[in-house]
Design an enzyme around this catalytic site. Structure first.
Site, short mmCIF file in Angstrom:
data_model
loop_
_atom_site.label_atom_id
_atom_site.label_comp_id
_atom_site.label_asym_id
_atom_site.label_seq_id
_atom_site.Cartn_x
_atom_site.Cartn_y
_atom_site.Cartn_z
N GLU A 118 18.16 8.35 9.85
CA GLU A 118 20.08 8.22 9.62
C GLU A 118 20.57 8.97 8.36
O GLU A 118 19.97 9.42 7.43
CB GLU A 118 19.38 6.52 9.23
CG GLU A 118 19.35 5.97 10.50
CD GLU A 118 18.88 4.45 10.33
OE1 GLU A 118 19.55 3.66 11.79
OE2 GLU A 118 17.90 4.05 9.64
N CYS A 131 24.17 10.49 1.54
CA CYS A 131 22.89 9.75 1.29
C CYS A 131 21.93 10.91 2.77
O CYS A 131 22.43 10.49 3.82
CB CYS A 131 22.55 7.97 1.91
SG CYS A 131 20.80 7.76 1.47
N CYS A 138 8.41 8.42 6.82
CA CYS A 138 7.71 9.22 5.32
C CYS A 138 5.96 8.34 5.74
O CYS A 138 5.32 7.86 5.98
CB CYS A 138 8.36 8.16 4.39
SG CYS A 138 7.84 9.03 3.20
N CYS A 142 5.25 3.11 0.18
CA CYS A 142 6.08 2.67 -0.61
C CYS A 142 5.82 0.64 -0.32
O CYS A 142 6.84 0.32 0.96
CB CYS A 142 6.86 2.30 -0.77
SG CYS A 142 6.75 4.27 -1.55
N CYS A 145 10.08 -0.47 0.83
CA CYS A 145 11.16 -0.02 1.52
C CYS A 145 10.14 0.03 3.38
O CYS A 145 8.87 0.68 3.98
CB CYS A 145 10.28 1.80 0.65
SG CYS A 145 11.75 3.08 2.14
N CYS A 372 19.69 0.97 0.66
CA CYS A 372 18.59 1.68 0.10
C CYS A 372 17.67 0.94 0.68
O CYS A 372 16.59 0.00 0.90
CB CYS A 372 18.35 1.58 -0.88
SG CYS A 372 19.21 2.20 -2.33
N1 SAH Z 1 11.70 9.23 -0.50
C1 SAH Z 1 12.25 9.31 -2.04
C2 SAH Z 1 13.58 8.83 -1.50
C3 SAH Z 1 14.05 7.80 -0.86
S1 SAH Z 1 14.20 6.27 -1.24
C4 SAH Z 1 11.73 8.01 -2.77
O1 SAH Z 1 11.21 7.19 -2.90
O2 SAH Z 1 12.38 8.18 -4.23
C5 SAH Z 1 15.44 6.14 -1.96
C6 SAH Z 1 15.67 4.91 -3.46
O3 SAH Z 1 15.47 3.01 -2.67
C7 SAH Z 1 14.14 4.82 -3.62
O4 SAH Z 1 14.91 4.53 -5.12
C8 SAH Z 1 13.67 3.40 -3.36
O5 SAH Z 1 12.65 3.71 -3.91
C9 SAH Z 1 14.88 2.80 -3.72
N2 SAH Z 1 14.47 1.86 -1.71
C10 SAH Z 1 13.30 1.70 -0.75
N3 SAH Z 1 13.37 0.84 -0.78
C11 SAH Z 1 14.50 0.01 -1.02
C12 SAH Z 1 14.93 -1.57 -1.10
N4 SAH Z 1 14.36 -2.29 0.63
N5 SAH Z 1 15.72 -1.94 -1.45
C13 SAH Z 1 16.38 -1.85 -2.63
N6 SAH Z 1 15.65 -0.01 -2.91
C14 SAH Z 1 15.19 0.30 -2.05
FE1 SF4 Z 2 9.29 7.01 1.08
FE2 SF4 Z 2 10.16 4.29 1.07
FE3 SF4 Z 2 8.43 5.24 -0.66
FE4 SF4 Z 2 10.45 6.35 -0.97
S1 SF4 Z 2 10.75 4.72 -1.50
S2 SF4 Z 2 8.78 7.99 -0.93
S3 SF4 Z 2 11.25 6.87 1.71
S4 SF4 Z 2 8.41 4.79 1.59
#
Ligand code: SAH
Ligand code: SF4
Length: 396
Positions: A118, A131, A138, A142, A145, A372
């Site tokens: 996406e 974005c 991934c 996390c 996420c 995000c």
């Molecule tokens: N993998 C990279 C970039 C993609 S995530 C990273 O982790 O930095 C982009 C941002 O969105 C990151 O700061 C991530 O922690 C945040 N993010 C992920 N899931 C989210 C959620 N459910 N609500 C708000 N922010 C989120």
């Molecule tokens: Fe991967 Fe989501 Fe963690 Fe970013 S926030 S490193 S996309 S699992």
């Protein structure tokens, strides 16, 4: 305490794919200047002309949006035919396009092999941010996420990364006249954030090559200050990002103790907060950029106390920084809740009073699951169960 269950190292390679449209012809999109020069020479371009041809072809591809060699009118007809014989100009296919009530656009993009990623376009006053994704899924997990619940399928190629910019420009109708230098301030697509699906620093070379094209004056031509790469904290690649890409850096910080960060961002078990901060301290000087963005997702009763805010300020002391507070975006089955608005404001206040900018990121495109952390390609079948996510959330 359970052992780390998340894969915290890179375990895939980028496999170059032939484009389905290509009939075995090579795609010129995503090739570095040197790579393009080499393939031109290999296919008969005289060595003395090759450098000039690279510049001309790049302008047609990245500044004019041309996909057909015959439209490259400053090249001789015979030369155009020669290019046509060997090469294609191919970008990924947009299979769905959603437009949010707030103007955010989300593209579901199909890449070779039938996988999907996406890409999200976010219009704002005076700028428009794209974005982009760097991986399908991934390897990291996390716990807040959505993308992290999708197993990694593969790394994107440079063509697929820079291709996301090109398809957004197609949709926005933004291909400036050649020869007229585009001005960042008036562009619809003026900024890029590597904050889509995937960990960009686990696909370093492809991300670097694509961003070099994005920053090149004969490429997409965006200033490096308008490109922000977000990492969860792949410490050994941070100095390299400064040296080889030189863009702005954002870091998914999200917690102020190792105990909590281990649970939220499992890569912390590999490189902890102290090691991460050490690498970040060196970044602004190495990359000649002013400050680092610390991203901090606000999770109710998990990381949102006044004490957390004070600890955060203490931890980042000495690093030129801005703290971007992200109200948690829920997704189906997500194990957390968004902090209350009052709590987020109080947290932001403490940081602001300590002298840091502390903007609260307005969730955009929530109605189309484009905010995000909500990105995930529904068609990817290899997904973790809800029970597995919950177990990982508790672990640590
Ligand atoms: N993998 C990279 C970039 C993609 S995530 C990273 O982790 O930095 C982009 C941002 O969105 C990151 O700061 C991530 O922690 C945040 N993010 C992920 N899931 C989210 C959620 N459910 N609500 C708000 N922010 C989120
Ligand atoms: Fe991967 Fe989501 Fe963690 Fe970013 S926030 S490193 S996309 S699992």
């Amino acid at each position: 305490m359970t052992a780390p269950s998340a894969p915290i190292t890179q375990d895939v390679l980028t496999i170059p794919r032939r484009t389905p449209e290509g009939d075995g012809k090579r795609n010129l999109v995503g090739l570095t200047r040197d790579q393009l020069r080499d393939v031109l020479i290999e296919t008969g371009t005289p060595e003395k002309q090759a450098k000039m041809r690279v510049g001309q072809i790049w302008q047609w591809i990245y500044q004019k949006g041309v996909r057909d060699f015959d439209a490259m009118t400053n090249l001789a007809k015979a030369y155009r035919a020669q290019l046509e014989e060997h090469f294609v100009i191919a970008v990924p296919e947009v299979v769905q396009r959603h437009v949010s009530e707030d103007g955010t656009r989300k593209y579901l993009v199909r890449i070779a092999g039938g996988h999907e990623v996406e890409t999200v376009y976010i219009p704002e006053d005076g700028r428009g941010t794209l974005c982009i994704s760097s991986q399908v899924g991934c390897t990291l997990t996390c716990s807040f996420c959505h993308t992290g619940t999708q197993k990694l399928v593969r790394n994107l190629t440079p063509a697929e990364i820079v291709g996301q910019i090109m398809i957004a420009r197609d949709d926005l109708g933004e291909w400036p006249e050649i020869g007229r230098a585009p001005k960042d301030e008036t562009r619809l697509l003026s900024n890029i954030v590597l904050m889509g699906m995937g960990e960009p620093l686990y696909n370093f070379e492809a991300v670097r090559d694509a961003m070099k094209i994005a920053m090149d004056g004969e490429g997409i031509s965006l200033s490096r200050r308008r490109i922000t790469l977000s990492t969860s904290g792949v410490v050994p690649e941070i100095a390299r990002t400064a040296e080889e890409i030189g863009c702005m850096l954002a870091v998914s910080f999200h917690a102020t103790t190792d105990e909590v960060r281990d649970r939220l961002v499992p890569i912390n078990k590999r490189w902890n907060i102290a090691e991460l901060l050490e690498a970040l301290k060196a970044y602004p000087k190495l990359s000649n950029s002013e400050r680092i963005t610390f991203e901090y997702v606000m999770l109710k009763d998990v990381n949102d106390t006044d004490e957390d805010a004070r600890r955060l300020v203490k931890l980042i002391r000495g690093i030129p920084a801005k703290i971007n507070l992200i109200p948690f975006n829920e997704w189906p089955g997500s194990p957390y809740q968004r902090s209350d608005w009052k709590r987020i404001k109080a947290f932001a206040d403490i940081i602001y009073k300590a002298g840091y900018a502390s903007p609260i990121r307005t969730p955009r495109g929530e109605d189309i699951m484009a905010a995000c952390g909500q990105l995930k390609s529904a068609t990817e079948r290899a997904r973790k169960s809800r029970a597995q996510i919950e177990a990982e959330t508790r672990a640590g």
